[in-house]
Design a protein around this motif. Structure first.
Motif, PDB file in Angstrom:
ATOM      1  N   PRO A  71       0.205 -34.236  22.694  1.00  0.00           N
ATOM      2  CA  PRO A  71       0.843 -32.991  22.225  1.00  0.00           C
ATOM      3  C   PRO A  71       0.658 -31.883  23.248  1.00  0.00           C
ATOM      4  O   PRO A  71      -0.380 -31.806  23.919  1.00  0.00           O
ATOM      5  CB  PRO A  71       0.101 -32.684  20.921  1.00  0.00           C
TER       6      PRO A  71
ATOM      7  N   LEU B  88       6.674 -29.710  17.665  1.00  0.00           N
ATOM      8  CA  LEU B  88       6.000 -30.996  17.845  1.00  0.00           C
ATOM      9  C   LEU B  88       6.121 -31.428  19.300  1.00  0.00           C
ATOM     10  O   LEU B  88       6.318 -32.606  19.603  1.00  0.00           O
ATOM     11  CB  LEU B  88       6.622 -32.054  16.920  1.00  0.00           C
TER      12      LEU B  88
ATOM     13  N   ALA C 200       5.645 -32.704  22.961  1.00  0.00           N
ATOM     14  CA  ALA C 200       4.756 -33.725  23.507  1.00  0.00           C
ATOM     15  C   ALA C 200       5.193 -34.075  24.921  1.00  0.00           C
ATOM     16  O   ALA C 200       6.364 -33.912  25.286  1.00  0.00           O
ATOM     17  CB  ALA C 200       4.776 -34.975  22.632  1.00  0.00           C
TER      18      ALA C 200
END
Length: 347
Positions: A7, A47, A49
């Motif tokens: 992440p 989110l 990443a």
């Protein structure tokens, strides 16, 4: 060495942006700061990443969990951006980021993941993914440092509109003034039947991208009649949010506005004008073609849960016709109050 997916944290922002800056197919919408803009303006959960091998970033995935009571929930890369799908240096990194998105779809319990690949050629479709319908195109064209060459590259009828704006004595200024821009933009999108974004969103864009964003405003006898918020990335300019008043049309202010963006950008060394995404069959599509830009299809990609359909929040969707017709008749002050809570779910 094997690829691992991690992440994104603020400590890795600089490395992420360095990868984006060096990657040929990257776009302005891959910059790490969009994570903060969209999270703060709309409340969608980031989110983000990246894929890493031997301590170096080899791929990035900007991704949000977009939630809306009206328009449903989904994972999107990237909402409110016309491009922004994953970037990967090799097939292994691409596969790892795609698998990460699939895992997050299951964990979040959403029906779909959407990757908004840009105009560059994307990797082959991963297993289980589908390509979206031919709904959008983008318009991009090289420009030079020569104003006359850029003007002559515009087809004759459209060039005449630019000259009309010049002949009308229109002027332009570049700054970061939100209020005149917002008044014009809010009126423009209301007239199209579209909810407006909040002022906060535009303030965040200009604050967070202070090094690469500005507003060009067109003045008619000193009064603002058209305005556009522009982004700059490498040697590209992207006039992204723009609009004009009713007076702007008769004065050729919208035509003059985009010419001024092009002229000023060329003077600062920009060599690619990105006119942005438009839906097929719309007035915006025709307007951009009239400038001599050739459309490039944008085929977004989707991973769908069993029984789920590709999301369609397109204003041309027949189920939104009544809402759009009603919105056009709203008093502007009311539309400006109601718009931001609604538009956060469109993405």
């Amino acid at each position: 060495m094997a690829v691992t997916v991690k992440p994104l944290t603020e400590r890795a922002d600089a490395a992420w942006d360095a990868f984006v800056a060096a990657f040929p197919a990257s776009t302005f919408f891959h910059r790490a700061a969009w994570r903060d803009v969209i999270a703060r303006a709309f409340g969608h959960a980031p989110l983000y990443a990246f894929a890493e091998r031997d301590g170096a970033i080899v791929g990035v995935l900007p991704l949000f969990h977009k939630t809306s009571l009206l328009f449903g929930n989904a994972l999107v890369s990237t909402p409110f951006c016309v491009y922004g799908g994953p970037l990967a240096a090799d097939d292994e990194a691409a596969a790892a980021l795609t698998a990460y998105a699939a895992d997050k779809m299951r964990a979040c319990g959403v029906p779909s993941v959407e990757f908004r690949h840009g105009p560059a050629e994307a990797a082959p479709l991963a297993d289980g993914w589908v390509e979206g319908p031919a709904r959008y195109v983008t318009f991009r064209k090289p420009i030079t440092e020569d104003d006359e060459a850029n003007l002559q590259a515009i087809p004759r009828k459209q060039r005449a509109m630019v000259r009309k704006g010049i002949g009308n004595g229109l002027a332009s200024r570049v700054d970061a003034s939100i209020d005149p821009f917002y008044r014009i933009y809010a009126e423009s999108v209301r007239n199209l039947g579209t909810p407006v974004f909040s002022r906060r969103y535009f303030r965040l864009l200009l604050e967070i991208f202070a090094d690469c964003a500005d507003i060009l405003t067109v003045l008619d006898d000193g009064a603002p009649v058209a305005a556009v918020l522009n982004f700059y990335f490498r040697d590209e300019v992207l006039p992204y949010y723009g609009g004009g008043t009713e007076r702007a049309r008769s004065r050729a202010a919208n035509d003059f506005m985009y010419w001024e963006v092009m002229r000023r950008a060329a003077a600062r060394g920009v060599r690619l004008f990105d006119f942005g995404r438009s839906k097929l069959g719309t007035g915006a599509f025709s307007f951009k073609k009239n400038w001599g830009f050739s459309p490039t299809p944008l085929r977004y990609r989707y991973l769908l849960a069993e029984g789920a359909a590709i999301p369609d929040t397109n204003p041309l969707n027949p189920k939104y016709r009544l809402m759009i017709a009603t919105w056009k008749r709203l008093p502007l002050a009311l539309a400006n109050v109601l718009g931001p809570p609604i538009v956060r779910g469109t993405g």
